[in-house]
Design an enzyme around this catalytic site. Structure first.
Site, PDB file in Angstrom:
ATOM      1  N   ILE A 114       0.681  -1.147  -0.301  1.00 48.70           N
ATOM      2  CA  ILE A 114      -0.243   0.365  -0.114  1.00 48.70           C
ATOM      3  C   ILE A 114       0.555   1.441  -0.119  1.00 48.70           C
ATOM      4  O   ILE A 114       0.437   2.264  -0.168  1.00 48.70           O
ATOM      5  CB  ILE A 114      -0.882  -0.273   0.912  1.00 48.70           C
ATOM      6  CG1 ILE A 114      -2.208   0.537   0.741  1.00 48.70           C
ATOM      7  CG2 ILE A 114      -0.546   0.281   2.326  1.00 48.70           C
ATOM      8  CD1 ILE A 114      -3.375   0.128   0.089  1.00 48.70           C
ATOM      9  N   SER A 167      11.870   0.993   6.340  1.00 51.54           N
ATOM     10  CA  SER A 167      11.712  -0.379   6.329  1.00 51.54           C
ATOM     11  C   SER A 167      12.534  -1.483   6.414  1.00 51.54           C
ATOM     12  O   SER A 167      13.759  -0.288   6.205  1.00 51.54           O
ATOM     13  CB  SER A 167      11.327  -0.708   4.981  1.00 51.54           C
ATOM     14  OG  SER A 167      10.225  -1.292   4.702  1.00 51.54           O
ATOM     15  N   ARG A 168      12.586  -2.958   6.788  1.00 51.18           N
ATOM     16  CA  ARG A 168      13.905  -3.679   6.444  1.00 51.18           C
ATOM     17  C   ARG A 168      14.168  -3.701   5.425  1.00 51.18           C
ATOM     18  O   ARG A 168      15.578  -4.270   4.970  1.00 51.18           O
ATOM     19  CB  ARG A 168      13.267  -4.853   7.164  1.00 51.18           C
ATOM     20  CG  ARG A 168      12.773  -4.487   9.084  1.00 51.18           C
ATOM     21  CD  ARG A 168      11.871  -5.307   9.313  1.00 51.18           C
ATOM     22  NE  ARG A 168      11.009  -6.395   8.447  1.00 51.18           N
ATOM     23  CZ  ARG A 168       9.725  -7.013   8.285  1.00 51.18           C
ATOM     24  NH1 ARG A 168      10.250  -7.479   9.669  1.00 51.18           N
ATOM     25  NH2 ARG A 168       8.652  -7.111   7.959  1.00 51.18           N
ATOM     26  N   LYS A 188      -5.384   1.692   8.245  1.00 53.74           N
ATOM     27  CA  LYS A 188      -6.536   1.026   8.659  1.00 53.74           C
ATOM     28  C   LYS A 188      -6.098  -0.529   8.911  1.00 53.74           C
ATOM     29  O   LYS A 188      -5.173  -1.035   7.866  1.00 53.74           O
ATOM     30  CB  LYS A 188      -7.572   1.196   7.775  1.00 53.74           C
ATOM     31  CG  LYS A 188      -7.940   0.673   6.034  1.00 53.74           C
ATOM     32  CD  LYS A 188      -7.450  -0.621   5.798  1.00 53.74           C
ATOM     33  CE  LYS A 188      -7.977  -1.407   6.218  1.00 53.74           C
ATOM     34  NZ  LYS A 188      -7.532  -2.824   5.081  1.00 53.74           N
ATOM     35  N   ASP A 225     -10.307  -7.507   7.132  1.00 54.72           N
ATOM     36  CA  ASP A 225      -9.074  -6.715   6.105  1.00 54.72           C
ATOM     37  C   ASP A 225     -10.186  -5.520   5.287  1.00 54.72           C
ATOM     38  O   ASP A 225      -9.940  -4.911   4.960  1.00 54.72           O
ATOM     39  CB  ASP A 225      -8.157  -7.223   5.789  1.00 54.72           C
ATOM     40  CG  ASP A 225      -6.971  -6.114   5.374  1.00 54.72           C
ATOM     41  OD1 ASP A 225      -6.447  -5.322   5.924  1.00 54.72           O
ATOM     42  OD2 ASP A 225      -6.854  -6.061   4.444  1.00 54.72           O
TER      43      ASP A 225
HETATM   44  P1  NAP Z   1       2.402  -5.633   3.633  1.00 50.92           P
HETATM   45  O1  NAP Z   1       3.223  -5.017   1.811  1.00 50.92           O
HETATM   46  O2  NAP Z   1       2.368  -7.133   3.220  1.00 50.92           O
HETATM   47  O3  NAP Z   1       3.263  -5.155   4.529  1.00 50.92           O
HETATM   48  C1  NAP Z   1       3.919  -3.740   4.283  1.00 50.92           C
HETATM   49  C2  NAP Z   1       5.345  -3.793   4.662  1.00 50.92           C
HETATM   50  O4  NAP Z   1       5.485  -3.493   6.863  1.00 50.92           O
HETATM   51  C3  NAP Z   1       6.109  -4.159   4.035  1.00 50.92           C
HETATM   52  O5  NAP Z   1       6.679  -4.159   3.154  1.00 50.92           O
HETATM   53  C4  NAP Z   1       6.678  -4.957   4.980  1.00 50.92           C
HETATM   54  O6  NAP Z   1       8.037  -3.928   5.373  1.00 50.92           O
HETATM   55  C5  NAP Z   1       6.004  -3.855   6.924  1.00 50.92           C
HETATM   56  N1  NAP Z   1       6.154  -5.731   8.073  1.00 50.92           N
HETATM   57  C6  NAP Z   1       5.527  -6.710   7.398  1.00 50.92           C
HETATM   58  N2  NAP Z   1       5.779  -7.338   8.814  1.00 50.92           N
HETATM   59  C7  NAP Z   1       6.749  -6.488   9.630  1.00 50.92           C
HETATM   60  C8  NAP Z   1       7.260  -6.410  10.654  1.00 50.92           C
HETATM   61  N3  NAP Z   1       6.621  -7.725  11.590  1.00 50.92           N
HETATM   62  N4  NAP Z   1       7.727  -5.944  11.213  1.00 50.92           N
HETATM   63  C9  NAP Z   1       7.133  -4.677  11.117  1.00 50.92           C
HETATM   64  N5  NAP Z   1       7.446  -3.949   9.527  1.00 50.92           N
HETATM   65  C10 NAP Z   1       7.213  -5.355   8.743  1.00 50.92           C
HETATM   66  O7  NAP Z   1       0.704  -4.832   3.586  1.00 50.92           O
HETATM   67  P2  NAP Z   1       0.022  -3.771   2.916  1.00 50.92           P
HETATM   68  O8  NAP Z   1      -0.399  -4.440   2.178  1.00 50.92           O
HETATM   69  O9  NAP Z   1       1.371  -2.859   2.188  1.00 50.92           O
HETATM   70  O10 NAP Z   1      -0.940  -3.658   4.249  1.00 50.92           O
HETATM   71  C11 NAP Z   1      -0.808  -2.603   4.823  1.00 50.92           C
HETATM   72  C12 NAP Z   1      -1.581  -1.695   5.918  1.00 50.92           C
HETATM   73  O11 NAP Z   1      -1.770  -1.229   4.558  1.00 50.92           O
HETATM   74  C13 NAP Z   1      -2.372  -2.944   6.005  1.00 50.92           C
HETATM   75  O12 NAP Z   1      -2.495  -2.571   7.800  1.00 50.92           O
HETATM   76  C14 NAP Z   1      -3.105  -2.856   5.254  1.00 50.92           C
HETATM   77  O13 NAP Z   1      -4.802  -3.582   5.532  1.00 50.92           O
HETATM   78  C15 NAP Z   1      -3.569  -1.788   4.565  1.00 50.92           C
HETATM   79  N6  NAP Z   1      -3.924  -1.470   3.356  1.00 50.92           N
HETATM   80  C16 NAP Z   1      -3.517  -2.439   2.349  1.00 50.92           C
HETATM   81  C17 NAP Z   1      -4.272  -2.289   1.049  1.00 50.92           C
HETATM   82  C18 NAP Z   1      -3.927  -3.080   0.641  1.00 50.92           C
HETATM   83  O14 NAP Z   1      -4.311  -2.705  -0.900  1.00 50.92           O
HETATM   84  N7  NAP Z   1      -2.735  -3.812   0.253  1.00 50.92           N
HETATM   85  C19 NAP Z   1      -5.269  -1.031   0.933  1.00 50.92           C
HETATM   86  C20 NAP Z   1      -6.210  -0.629   2.130  1.00 50.92           C
HETATM   87  C21 NAP Z   1      -4.639  -0.290   3.341  1.00 50.92           C
HETATM   88  P3  NAP Z   1       9.667  -4.590   5.493  1.00 50.92           P
HETATM   89  O15 NAP Z   1       9.846  -5.828   5.172  1.00 50.92           O
HETATM   90  O16 NAP Z   1      10.044  -4.023   4.131  1.00 50.92           O
HETATM   91  O17 NAP Z   1       9.975  -4.028   7.057  1.00 50.92           O
END
Ligand code: NAP
Length: 308
Positions: free
Chosen positions: A11, A33-34, A87, A165
């Site tokens: 996101i 970010s890691r 969110k 979610d």
């Molecule tokens: P994601 O790509 O799986 O994770 C986002 C980033 O968070 C990862 O790239 C990782 O970066 C970091 N991360 C993950 N687990 C972690 C941990 N245990 N400790 C520290 N850093 C961690 O998720 P996403 O889809 O972007 O979603 C993130 C949030 O946005 C969620 O709450 C989701 O509900 C919301 N959201 C998502 C979407 C969508 O379409 N995907 C839409 C609206 C809202 P590093 O590994 O580089 O640290």
């Protein structure tokens, strides 16, 4: 204002970075970010280091999944930074309340964003419903989890919310457009036998004036994806389609003047700029409360295992 973006994943790349870059209010000054980074922007892997070395960055936007996010939010608030949360605003309601207290004690802004509330036709739907008597509301949120969340293991874990979610996005719209408060009375959660989170859920709500309010969320949808809210009233039927991008009232389509879903994140960042300028916070936990109630009251049914 300088802003730091934390958690450079799906996101952040899809929405936050473009919205910040296009905004007159913000400069992306650092990422944390890691593994992820953004070309041309200072990147950190250690959040505490960024907070210590970059005191001029007053605002932090957290795009991590809900479970690891609290520690980051608490650290940012303790360091006197304004904080914007993806969110859902936390993995639990108590976490969210703790963040509200911390922000208040520090005198900084906390903004729990609900991107779906910023879809183009949500505000017009809310305005139309204000003086209508609702008799029924039906929420249908059906999408293909493989398409939208490929390989996201966290989403199936405790605190990841499973199908809630995306479902919480529907609830964020419902709680925004309804003039009256509702509360959950019953739920069924379908949980794959190899997962912790539900793959589907159906919810029923009590409405103070007796309207029939229900929701169905399902992640097993092939083909057309459905993000629809239909409301029957004494003045006819309003339907929000495509997650709030389109509105149809009594068969007639009402079009947005500005961008539809593409406008969501630019509007969130404009809202954050306004909150920081006025020193206010905006943390509405209503969508999260309904999800928590579904986990409290929901009847669990074990269903077929799910494999990505
Ligand atoms: P994601 O790509 O799986 O994770 C986002 C980033 O968070 C990862 O790239 C990782 O970066 C970091 N991360 C993950 N687990 C972690 C941990 N245990 N400790 C520290 N850093 C961690 O998720 P996403 O889809 O972007 O979603 C993130 C949030 O946005 C969620 O709450 C989701 O509900 C919301 N959201 C998502 C979407 C969508 O379409 N995907 C839409 C609206 C809202 P590093 O590994 O580089 O640290």
């Amino acid at each position: 204002m300088d802003i730091a973006l934390v958690g450079i994943g799906k996101i952040a790349v899809d929405q936050h970075v473009p919205a910040i870059n296009a905004s007159p209010d913000w400069t992306l000054a650092a990422t944390v970010s890691r593994q992820g980074s953004v070309d041309g922007v200072d990147s950190y892997t250690d959040f505490a280091q960024m907070l210590a070395e970059r005191p001029e960055i007053r605002v932090v936007s957290l795009c991590l999944p809900p479970v690891p996010r609290f520690g980051y939010a608490a650290a940012a608030l303790a360091a006197g930074r304004h904080v914007m949360l993806e969110k859902p605003p936390g993995a639990s309601l108590s976490e969210c309340h703790r963040l509200i207290e911390l922000a208040r004690a520090q005198g900084v802004t906390l903004y729990a964003t609900w991107h779906s509330r910023e879809a183009a036709m949500v505000a017009p739907a809310k305005a139309w419903l204000t003086d209508k008597t609702m008799t029924r509301m039906t929420v249908t949120w059906k999408e293909d989890v493989r398409r939208w969340h490929p390989g996201q293991d966290w989403i199936w874990e405790p605190g990841g919310l499973g199908v809630f979610d995306p479902g919480i996005n529907a609830l964020s719209i419902v709680t925004e457009i309804l003039p009256d408060p509702i509360h959950l009375t019953a739920a069924t959660l379908e949980v794959p036998e190899n997962k912790q989170g539900p793959i589907a859920a159906s919810l029923r709500f009590a409405h103070p004036k007796g309207a029939d309010v229900s929701a169905v969320f399902d992640w097993r949808q092939d083909g057309d994806q459905t993000w629809t809210i239909e409301v029957e009233t004494d003045a006819g039927t309003l339907a929000l389609h495509d997650g709030g991008a389109r509105m149809v009232i009594n068969g007639q389509e009402h079009r947005a003047e500005g961008p539809t879903l593409e406008g969501e994140y630019p509007r969130l960042y404009a809202n954050m700029a306004g909150l920081v300028a006025t020193g206010d916070s905006d943390v509405d936990l209503a969508p999260m409360r309904h999800v928590a109630d579904a986990f409290l009251l929901g009847r669990r049914e074990t269903v077929a295992p799910f494999h990505d």
